[in-house]
Design a protein around this motif. Structure first.
Motif, mmCIF file in Angstrom:
data_model
loop_
_atom_site.group_PDB
_atom_site.id
_atom_site.type_symbol
_atom_site.label_atom_id
_atom_site.label_comp_id
_atom_site.label_asym_id
_atom_site.label_seq_id
_atom_site.Cartn_x
_atom_site.Cartn_y
_atom_site.Cartn_z
ATOM 1 N N LEU B 42 22.651 -39.709 7.725
ATOM 2 C CA LEU B 42 22.879 -38.159 7.565
ATOM 3 C C LEU B 42 22.275 -37.692 6.068
ATOM 4 N N ARG B 43 21.929 -38.753 5.329
ATOM 5 C CA ARG B 43 21.283 -38.279 3.903
ATOM 6 C C ARG B 43 19.555 -37.906 4.210
ATOM 7 N N HIS B 44 19.369 -38.289 5.343
ATOM 8 C CA HIS B 44 17.883 -37.975 5.865
ATOM 9 C C HIS B 44 18.084 -36.641 6.704
ATOM 10 N N ALA B 45 19.085 -36.254 6.991
ATOM 11 C CA ALA B 45 19.454 -35.126 8.041
ATOM 12 C C ALA B 45 19.349 -33.915 7.389
ATOM 13 N N HIS B 238 30.153 -27.893 -5.703
ATOM 14 C CA HIS B 238 30.646 -26.721 -5.768
ATOM 15 C C HIS B 238 29.394 -25.652 -5.356
ATOM 16 N N ALA B 239 28.912 -26.044 -4.162
ATOM 17 C CA ALA B 239 27.831 -25.305 -3.727
ATOM 18 C C ALA B 239 28.016 -23.809 -3.525
ATOM 19 N N ALA B 240 29.218 -23.254 -2.784
ATOM 20 C CA ALA B 240 29.555 -22.137 -2.623
ATOM 21 C C ALA B 240 29.549 -21.214 -3.791
ATOM 22 N N GLU B 241 30.242 -21.769 -4.869
ATOM 23 C CA GLU B 241 30.048 -21.263 -6.095
ATOM 24 C C GLU B 241 29.084 -20.842 -7.062
ATOM 25 N N VAL B 242 28.082 -22.038 -6.663
ATOM 26 C CA VAL B 242 26.759 -21.723 -7.267
ATOM 27 C C VAL B 242 25.925 -20.688 -6.778
ATOM 28 N N ARG B 243 26.102 -20.769 -5.303
ATOM 29 C CA ARG B 243 25.408 -19.663 -4.601
ATOM 30 C C ARG B 243 25.746 -18.070 -4.804
ATOM 31 N N ALA B 244 27.095 -18.147 -5.010
ATOM 32 C CA ALA B 244 27.804 -16.740 -5.258
ATOM 33 C C ALA B 244 27.320 -16.325 -6.756
ATOM 34 N N MET B 267 23.962 -34.457 2.911
ATOM 35 C CA MET B 267 25.093 -35.282 2.237
ATOM 36 C C MET B 267 26.180 -34.627 2.237
ATOM 37 N N ARG B 268 26.256 -33.164 1.991
ATOM 38 C CA ARG B 268 27.448 -32.288 2.408
ATOM 39 C C ARG B 268 28.060 -32.520 3.534
ATOM 40 N N LEU B 269 27.304 -32.395 4.669
ATOM 41 C CA LEU B 269 28.101 -32.698 5.934
ATOM 42 C C LEU B 269 28.753 -34.153 5.993
ATOM 43 N N GLU B 270 27.869 -35.032 5.258
ATOM 44 C CA GLU B 270 28.544 -36.626 5.316
ATOM 45 C C GLU B 270 30.073 -36.327 4.619
ATOM 46 N N ASP B 271 29.925 -35.575 3.521
ATOM 47 C CA ASP B 271 31.311 -35.524 2.807
ATOM 48 C C ASP B 271 32.400 -35.012 3.633
ATOM 49 N N LEU B 272 31.996 -33.787 4.190
ATOM 50 C CA LEU B 272 32.860 -32.981 5.008
ATOM 51 C C LEU B 272 33.410 -33.978 6.094
ATOM 52 N N LEU B 273 32.540 -34.813 6.684
ATOM 53 C CA LEU B 273 33.084 -35.799 7.812
ATOM 54 C C LEU B 273 34.037 -36.816 7.298
ATOM 55 N N TYR B 274 33.580 -36.950 6.271
ATOM 56 C CA TYR B 274 34.412 -38.309 5.627
ATOM 57 C C TYR B 274 35.831 -37.847 4.908
ATOM 58 N N ASP B 275 35.792 -36.676 4.496
ATOM 59 C CA ASP B 275 36.918 -35.864 4.057
ATOM 60 C C ASP B 275 37.865 -35.821 5.409
ATOM 61 N N ALA B 276 37.249 -35.403 6.519
ATOM 62 C CA ALA B 276 38.026 -35.153 7.860
ATOM 63 C C ALA B 276 38.544 -36.265 8.205
ATOM 64 N N LEU B 277 37.909 -37.664 7.975
ATOM 65 C CA LEU B 277 38.311 -38.955 8.531
ATOM 66 C C LEU B 277 39.651 -39.187 7.655
ATOM 67 N N GLU B 278 39.612 -39.141 6.245
ATOM 68 C CA GLU B 278 40.594 -39.374 5.362
ATOM 69 C C GLU B 278 41.872 -38.708 5.772
ATOM 70 N N ASP B 279 41.662 -37.208 6.183
ATOM 71 C CA ASP B 279 42.846 -36.310 6.515
ATOM 72 C C ASP B 279 43.314 -36.918 7.849
ATOM 73 N N ALA B 280 42.343 -37.423 8.729
ATOM 74 C CA ALA B 280 43.026 -37.868 10.146
ATOM 75 C C ALA B 280 43.480 -39.217 10.066
ATOM 76 N N GLY B 281 43.611 -39.770 8.863
ATOM 77 C CA GLY B 281 44.285 -41.057 8.915
ATOM 78 C C GLY B 281 43.174 -42.118 9.389
ATOM 79 N N VAL B 282 42.071 -41.993 9.483
ATOM 80 C CA VAL B 282 41.031 -43.049 9.944
ATOM 81 C C VAL B 282 40.769 -44.077 8.859
ATOM 82 N N ARG B 283 40.814 -45.249 8.984
ATOM 83 C CA ARG B 283 40.443 -46.220 7.897
ATOM 84 C C ARG B 283 38.986 -46.230 7.971
ATOM 85 N N VAL B 284 38.395 -46.416 6.822
ATOM 86 C CA VAL B 284 36.992 -46.432 6.543
ATOM 87 C C VAL B 284 36.795 -47.771 5.896
ATOM 88 N N THR B 285 35.660 -48.609 6.457
ATOM 89 C CA THR B 285 35.371 -49.846 5.725
ATOM 90 C C THR B 285 33.864 -49.581 5.659
#
Lengths: 451, 444
Positions: B42-45, B238-244, B267-285
């Protein structure tokens, strides 16, 4: 393509069985040959985006330069190692960032070792200071022999001022306190292991910090493992080498590693597995030793070394054992947990949260994947202090925002940084397990003499 | 004793993360774990979510207006054909839920045209909100701003390309120094961090915050354009704030142009997905590879699924710096990526999948793996696993390799994501289907 041009195999599984016999094109390597790793780099720069130093300091050219690019440059005889290699904090995040199996931290360690050996002035203040920081263990027994004097002297502002002016050790930080009784002294006084069990035996690599500074962590390990019926051995040991790698003191590290591999291999012979409570110690035994040294049994020691909590998860039913247990005392209610980089690189970053979630009434909040910024001795250096605090800013913010009473981590220097940046008191995961499994009596006495 | 979960997803990219989220969503009581070795690609994406940009058999006809119209024409074996077009829609809706306000484009089925850093336009179904004001279908004039120390984005060239491509607006490029960056090769994360933290920087005008300093420098170049495009380095957390802040100071809309790797929107998409994984209770190794597996005994296999004939995976082995850690689950999803992500590997004699050694269809002679025309139909681009409609990888005899293994994302073969612009969409659709089925089956 002629067979002489057969590309260097890049660790393709199954390739070992190939009958292909390479033709010797390059002369036999006389020193560590990292060419295959350097050739694996396809310049995607993922490592650079993971480097906590490059994010806050644009003078630092980043891991891609320090690793494969510097390695190539060095093939030209007229190029020295770039002095920016000393700005690398050795967090090793680039290793797990690389999608192409480039051994970045190994390259950094060898480049830094060469730089210190060949280019750094041996009478310079920087060399002296780094040697002292890297060999903190050498001073520690002295300080531990006179802990009250040492703590008093170290705490004096004049000492800190002298430290900064003479040695370049930042005066912003409080020196860690030395305890009046080290873990090993406690262990001897207690008469060693309380459990004998030829079938379940571990050799405990406690490392320097839990011996001289936080024996409550080491004692927690002892009580937790004895709870599960393990016989604990505490072999002779030297520093794991982590601070020495980070300062390019490879000869010091080699001496320490030689002792550790010998002693730990002997413990393996006695039927023990090796466990460590400090994430940098286990990282060093597992990854850096086999990358940098080739003593007899180096690999065997690496393959049989475990993180203390991970070992219990795999060998015992730790989670069932914890289920339904609770811990008395407010300090154990809510934790702000920071996963050290060296835990992260071992795939252990989620472990503490998962394990503690089994205990009733305990909430551990992960404060995110940023680096704490101290990276061992790095943040102790006057010239790095500001960078170190900038790196830590994100973790401080998240810790402040977390709904928690106490900080939690497995790395001694991360814990210094967490305390320094937020004022939280910091505990080790093993202390929480001890409180849950062995009971509140010893939990409350965690920092008192007990046992 | 193995580390036990109900669903184990191997691979942490878009497909793996989607599979884990879908499994947790389909069966809230099952325990889901995601194991990922190196950081995902995703960091290449670009961070764009494409479904289908070009028809695989007639790319010369130009970008597709409506990707969903073309799904029914795809050849047998294409991952979209395997899961069916309804699943593609469901997967996209699932993504919209996860992404929330961070992505735009869900108001229409039609492809959006997003300008890239080369000045071309890419057809895509969803795009980060940071790119929303840059769409090529928008007829407002645009100023593109590049930085002297960031050679990956040559603003005047990109502007000229856009105009040459027939964009319905006039585009102008300007190259400026980035306030606070001295070094020629500062990392994109350094630019983002300066703006995120609004660090104090020194310019000719004195000491100010980095955002203000950047806006001041750009304002001098701004004519009457009502939107300004920057390379995608405008902050991270804080990308949204920077743009604003930049938009306020400039009095114009601000957008990002997606860049090559390493990419902040990825990278932001990756962060978004990993935050969602944490919220969904998915364990990440993370940081450790799966290196091997063991199959269940026949008796256990019969007990588990009545004996379908296919082997059952009992456990996989995770390598932690030489120590082998067993991980057990009821259902497994393989989402390790393609040739770039190393979920599919090759050597001189063969192309193979390294963990389970699943069959990868390919010609025996390696000279048949490619064609001489670089931009021609390259066979290697389609290398990957063949699967049944349940996304279970098939062996050479078209039978499922394992009863409890599904595959998702670029490890699947039969499509050329680079040519048809379907990489993200296939990962979403197959990840969603594989994860949902795995979750449902583990829950039974």
């Amino acid at each position: 393509m002629s067979d002489a041009e057969q590309p260097t195999d890049d660790h393709v599984p199954g390739a070992e069985e190939e009958e292909f016999e390479p033709i010797q094109v390059f002369p036999e390597a006389e020193e560590m040959d990292l060419r295959p790793g350097a050739d694996n780099c396809y310049k995607c720069s993922t490592c650079d985006t993971n480097c906590p130093v490059a994010e806050v300091d644009d003078e630092f050219p980043g891991p891609k330069f320090q690793g494969p690019e510097q390695w190539r440059l060095k093939r030209q005889d007229d190029h020295d190692v770039d002095d920016s290699v000393m700005k690398c904090s050795n967090c090793m995040r680039c290793d797990s960032a690389c999608p192409s199996e480039v051994p970045l931290s190994q390259m950094h360690n060898t480049a830094r070792g060469e730089y210190v050996e060949e280019q750094m002035e041996k009478f310079s203040r920087e060399y002296l200071r780094n040697r002292i920081l890297a060999n903190y263990r050498r001073l520690a027994p002295l300080a531990a022999a006179f802990p009250r004097t040492a703590n008093f002297v170290m705490g004096l502002s004049v000492t800190k001022w002298m430290g900064e002016k003479l040695l370049g050790i930042t005066s912003e930080r409080e020196f860690p306190e030395f305890v009046t009784e080290t873990f090993r002294e406690w262990w001897t006084k207690r008469g060693g292991a309380k459990v004998e069990n030829p079938d379940k035996r571990i050799a405990y690599f406690h490392g320097c910090y839990s011996n001289y500074n936080t024996p409550e962590v080491a004692k927690a390990l002892v009580r937790v493992y004895e709870h599960f019926g393990y016989e604990i051995m505490v072999p002779d040991q030297s520093c794991s080498g982590t601070p020495m790698f980070a300062n390019g003191m490879l000869e010091d590290a080699r001496r320490a590693a030689e002792t550790n591999v010998r002693e730990l291999a002997a413990a393996l012979e006695d039927g023990a597995d090796i466990v460590a409570s400090c994430s940098s110690c286990s990282m060093s035994l597992r990854q850096e030793y086999p990358e940098l040294f080739d003593f007899e049994n180096t690999e065997t020691v690496a393959e049989n070394t475990w993180d203390a909590v991970e070992y219990l998860r795999v060998h015992e039913d730790l989670e069932s054992e914890l289920e339904g247990r609770s811990v008395e005392g407010d300090e154990f209610d809510d934790f702000a947990y920071h996963a050290p980089c060296h835990s992260r690189n071992q795939g252990l970053d989620g472990q503490t949260i998962e394990v503690l979630s089994m205990i009733d009434g305990i909430e551990a909040h992960d404060v995110g994947d940023s680096c704490s910024g101290i990276s061992g001795t790095y943040g102790w250096k006057e010239e790095n202090y500001e960078t170190s605090m900038k790196i830590g800013e994100e973790m401080f913010e998240h810790m402040d925002a977390a709904d928690a009473q106490t900080g939690l981590t497995e790395c001694p220097t991360c814990s210094m940084q967490m305390e320094h940046g937020t004022g939280y008191e910091i505990k080790h995961t093993l202390e929480v397990l001890e409180a849950a499994l062995v009971g509140s009596g010893s939990a409350a006495g965690g920092r008192r003499e007990a046992g | 004793m193995a580390i036990e979960d109900d669903v184990l997803v191997i691979g942490g990219g878009l497909a793996g993360a989607t599979a884990a989220l879908a499994a947790a969503d389909a069966a809230p009581d099952v325990r889901v774990r995601l194991v990922t070795y190196k950081q995902s690609t995703l960091r290449h994406a670009s961070g764009l979510i494409d479904i289908l940009g070009y028809a695989p058999d007639s790319p010369e006809e130009g970008p597709l207006v409506d990707p969903f119209d073309a799904l029914s024409d795809l050849p047998e074996g294409h991952p979209y054909e395997r899961v069916g077009s309804e699943a593609v829609r469901e997967a996209l809706a699932f993504f919209d839920d996860v992404a929330g306000d961070a992505y735009a484009g869900d108001h229409t089925d039609a492809n959006a045209l997003v300008p890239t850093h080369g000045g071309t336009v890419k057809p895509t179904a969803r795009y980060p909100v940071s790119t929303a004001d840059g769409l090529a279908s928008d007829d407002r004039d645009a100023l593109l701003v590049g930085f002297e120390t960031l050679p990956d984005f040559e603003a005047p060239l990109a502007a000229a390309h856009l105009e040459a491509a027939g964009a319905p607006f006039s585009a102008r490029g300007a190259t400026i120094p980035f306030p606070g960056i001295v070094r020629d090769d500062a990392k994109v994360t350094r630019y983002a961090h300066l703006l995120d933290q609004d660090e104090t920087v020194t310019t000719g005008a004195g000491e100010t915050g980095a955002r203000e300093a950047l806006a001041t420098t750009v304002a001098e170049r701004l004519a009457d354009e009502s939107r300004v495009g920057f390379p995608a380095v405008l902050g991270d957390e804080h990308a949204a704030e920077v743009r604003a802040d930049l938009a306020d100071a400039l009095g114009a809309d601000v957008f990002e142009v997606p860049m090559g790797p390493p990419s902040l929107p990825g990278m932001r998409l990756e962060d978004l997905l990993y935050d969602a994984l944490e919220d969904a209770g998915v364990r990440v190794t993370s940081g450790v590879p799966v290196i091997d597996y063991e199959t269940a005994t026949e008796a256990d296999a019969v007990a588990a699924d009545g004996g379908s004939g296919a082997d059952r995976i009992d456990r996989v082995v995770v390598d932690r710096n030489g120590t082998e850690i067993p991980h057990c689950a009821d259902q497994y999803v393989l989402a390790t990526g393609g040739l770039v992500g190393k979920g599919v590997r090759s050597e001189r004699e063969q192309v193979f999948e390294p963990i389970f050694d699943c069959h990868v269809p390919h010609a025996a002679d390696r000279y048949d793996w490619f064609v001489d025309d670089v931009f021609g139909e390259q066979p290697y681009a389609r290398f990957g696993l063949a699967s049944d409609r349940d996304l279970r990888p098939l062996d050479a005899g078209d039978e499922p390799e394992f009863a409890n293994l599904r595959a998702a994302g670029a490890v699947l073969g039969g499509y050329d994501f680079a040519a048809e612009k379907s990489g993200a969409g296939v990962s979403l659709a197959t990840g969603y289907v594989a994860g949902t089925r795995a979750g449902e089956e583990a829950d039974r």
